[in-house]
Design a protein around this motif. Sequence first.
Motif, PDB file in Angstrom:
ATOM      1  N   MET A  65     -18.505  -1.292   0.144  1.00  0.00           N
ATOM      2  CA  MET A  65     -17.101  -1.296  -0.415  1.00  0.00           C
ATOM      3  C   MET A  65     -16.237  -1.198   0.888  1.00  0.00           C
ATOM      4  SD  MET A  65     -15.988   1.499  -3.171  1.00  0.00           S
ATOM      5  CE  MET A  65     -15.239   3.267  -2.305  1.00  0.00           C
ATOM      6  N   SER A  66     -15.168  -2.279   0.534  1.00  0.00           N
ATOM      7  CA  SER A  66     -14.200  -2.033   1.465  1.00  0.00           C
ATOM      8  C   SER A  66     -12.915  -1.310   1.132  1.00  0.00           C
ATOM      9  CB  SER A  66     -13.603  -3.506   1.601  1.00  0.00           C
ATOM     10  OG  SER A  66     -12.839  -4.038   0.560  1.00  0.00           O
ATOM     11  N   LYS A  67     -12.466  -0.687   2.165  1.00  0.00           N
ATOM     12  CA  LYS A  67     -11.380   0.187   1.813  1.00  0.00           C
ATOM     13  C   LYS A  67     -10.120  -0.152   2.545  1.00  0.00           C
ATOM     14  CE  LYS A  67     -13.273   4.488   0.385  1.00  0.00           C
ATOM     15  NZ  LYS A  67     -13.026   5.803   0.651  1.00  0.00           N
ATOM     16  N   HIS A  68      -8.889   0.275   1.951  1.00  0.00           N
ATOM     17  CA  HIS A  68      -7.711  -0.358   2.406  1.00  0.00           C
ATOM     18  C   HIS A  68      -6.501   0.337   2.152  1.00  0.00           C
ATOM     19  CE1 HIS A  68      -4.768  -3.421   2.328  1.00  0.00           C
ATOM     20  NE2 HIS A  68      -4.429  -3.019   1.351  1.00  0.00           N
ATOM     21  N   GLN A  69      -5.522   0.377   2.666  1.00  0.00           N
ATOM     22  CA  GLN A  69      -4.253   1.212   2.300  1.00  0.00           C
ATOM     23  C   GLN A  69      -2.910   0.464   2.806  1.00  0.00           C
ATOM     24  OE1 GLN A  69      -4.116   3.835   0.506  1.00  0.00           O
ATOM     25  NE2 GLN A  69      -2.088   4.405   0.252  1.00  0.00           N
ATOM     26  N   LEU A  70      -2.081  -0.035   1.997  1.00  0.00           N
ATOM     27  CA  LEU A  70      -1.139  -0.864   2.460  1.00  0.00           C
ATOM     28  C   LEU A  70      -0.109   0.383   3.304  1.00  0.00           C
ATOM     29  CD1 LEU A  70       0.231  -2.516  -0.949  1.00  0.00           C
ATOM     30  CD2 LEU A  70      -1.159  -3.281   0.867  1.00  0.00           C
ATOM     31  N   ASP A  71       0.642  -0.415   4.318  1.00  0.00           N
ATOM     32  CA  ASP A  71       1.538  -0.108   4.960  1.00  0.00           C
ATOM     33  C   ASP A  71       2.686   0.560   4.061  1.00  0.00           C
ATOM     34  OD1 ASP A  71       3.018   0.564   7.593  1.00  0.00           O
ATOM     35  OD2 ASP A  71       4.541  -0.954   6.544  1.00  0.00           O
TER      36      ASP A  71
END
Lengths: 301, 416
Positions: A1-7
């Motif tokens: 599962m890829s994870k990510h958070q926007l700036d």
Amino acid sequence: MSKHQLDYLDELEAEAIHILREVAGQFERPALLFSGGKDSITLVRLAEKAFRPGKFPFPLVHIDTGHNFPETIQYRDEMVARLGEKLIIGHVQDSIDQGKVVEQKGKNASRNALQTVTLLDTIAHYEFDACIGGARRDEEKARAKERIFSVRDEFGQWDPKRQRPELWNIYNGKIHKGENVRVFPISNWTELDVWNYIRRENIALPSIYFAHQRDVITRNGQLMAAADFLNMDEEDVIERRTVRFRTVGDMTCTAAVASEAFEIDDIIDEISTSKISERGARMDDKVSEAAMEDRKKGGYF
Amino acid sequence: MEILKFITAGSVDDGKSTLIGRLLYDSDAILADQLEALHRSNRKNDDGSIDLAILTDGLKAEREQGITIDVAYKYFQTDKRKFIIADAPGHIQYTRNMVTGASNSNLAIILIDARKGVVEQTIRHSFLVSLLGLPQVVVCINKMDMVGYSEDTFNQIVTDYQVLAGKVNLANVTFIPVSALKGDNIVHSSDNMDWYGGKSLLDHLETVDITVDDTAAHARMPVQWVVRPQTEELHDYRGYAGRVVSGSFKVNDKVTVLPSGFSSTVTKIELLDKEFNEATAGMSVTVHLQDNIDISRGDILVSSNGKPEVSQLIEADLCWMDTRALDTSHTYFIQHNSKLTRCRIQEVLHKFNINTLEKVYDEEFKLNDIGRIIIKTADPLAFDLYQDNKANGGAIIIDSRTNVTVGALMFRAAVE
């Protein structure tokens, strides 16, 4: 599962675009209230992102007190020409001429309070069902409690006790005839966020936001631009100072700050280290502790 | 830099306002003109220090009527993160306020008075945090100064709370002993509790993991608006405008449009003058598809590899938010992302007693009631289960008579 958070700027931008598109999707006759200030200029940029290459699904509406900084009006007209969008102007002078409002007297007279009447008349005349504004929750504590979709009754009144719960990213724009919704897409932005966004997007601003030489007078500890509509008397001493405006409203209620911030980077440094809040330079908020709350209940945005 | 949104749960007596005030004050988030007003105030603590709770004081309308009006939002930032606090005060409408504030938060701070330990209110707050599926919980055991900074007291409350967390299904719970009044472990680590080896509250908020699921199988984009310039030059331009609420879409991905079920391929993802190879969760974009299919507001683009449920009959948890009780014979509106349709609550399965966590079999659904219901919608909804995908698993109910938002729904299962 890829994870990510926007700036954070990307997240704030995406949220605002989402809100603007909800307005387009939910309302029949929306409008974008354009004051010529940095917050509404930011809204215009966000609207370009939301709707281009299509046209905006709403006109721009400017409530003109007649006491604007000439730089603001010039900016407005150039911007509208560049965008090719429709501009509607509501003149406070018309409301005065029609006898709907009475010009304030005395030294600190301002048309700021009068513009609410012109705004409500303009909304009624064009039957706007949603008005998009650039207010932010970090500005003031009444705004801190207002919804992103803020329902106003047919008198434009905000009733803090009757606000609708606003859950997730779901906005309820259902209204009865005669009511309208004020929509605040940049509710969650701070002053610094707006400036960082303007820098990132390379958005042009009216020149008065940047340090410049200007004739000013000092009133109640605030630097006011010396203008014909300021009721000046012999006590007012005109000085030439290097100043800029941190918020841009009517000339009679917007104070300048002494500043050497000539470039946007300087402004961001200045705000980052500033110890005075943005609305500290607004005479209209100094009237009482609940000044904004009272104006909102009367139909102000 | 990222944004962390959090909600604080606790009553005035737990020191919630003082905690928020302390967080703002000690992290230098208070500007001079606000500080001046604070010092000018007549309200002081018993020892003469400034009452930080003033910083969260409400509106004139609230002070005059002695009531609190739902959620206030506060903003501050440090070098590491930006923070949005959803401050949900209020006693009478607490559930409604907290559900509203929690729906947009990544983290909840639950306050416990060290002298009182886990009380009924703690159960209620924890249940709501679990219901709304907040991924992170911080339990601040406050007023440690009133219990002599006792490690035993702290440990006992942690043990008690862990039992509760198990019952309401809360994972990722962090415990911090604090005194908001004295400033222990809020921003600065306390010298009074050497036995505590963990982080201060701010330190924790600055570093806790808040990344979101970007799994392609969960790619969902409700269509809000169709961009059709219809000019000579852009005669065939047709862009679907929306925000990717979960997962991610890439150019060349196979997508399905629901509820119609037509499939196509993503040919372009853009926004104004920028093009993207991938649109990840949270991004607002304009998407182009290979085929010319009939898509309008209310439809949803999803990954063809992981489709949501499509149904007109759904089992859901309902939180009722209106003073007028639920009427199972009335037709309401339901709004699920950009989709608006009519609905009826077909059956109330049970309610929750949120103080004891027991099921209650009582048909009447009043303000602040929470329970499990079955809803029937006029058009099919393409939804995910809230526990799997919050962003496509929640909806609101609007009363068609008043236009007011009267209920919050969390979808739990499609009814066959």
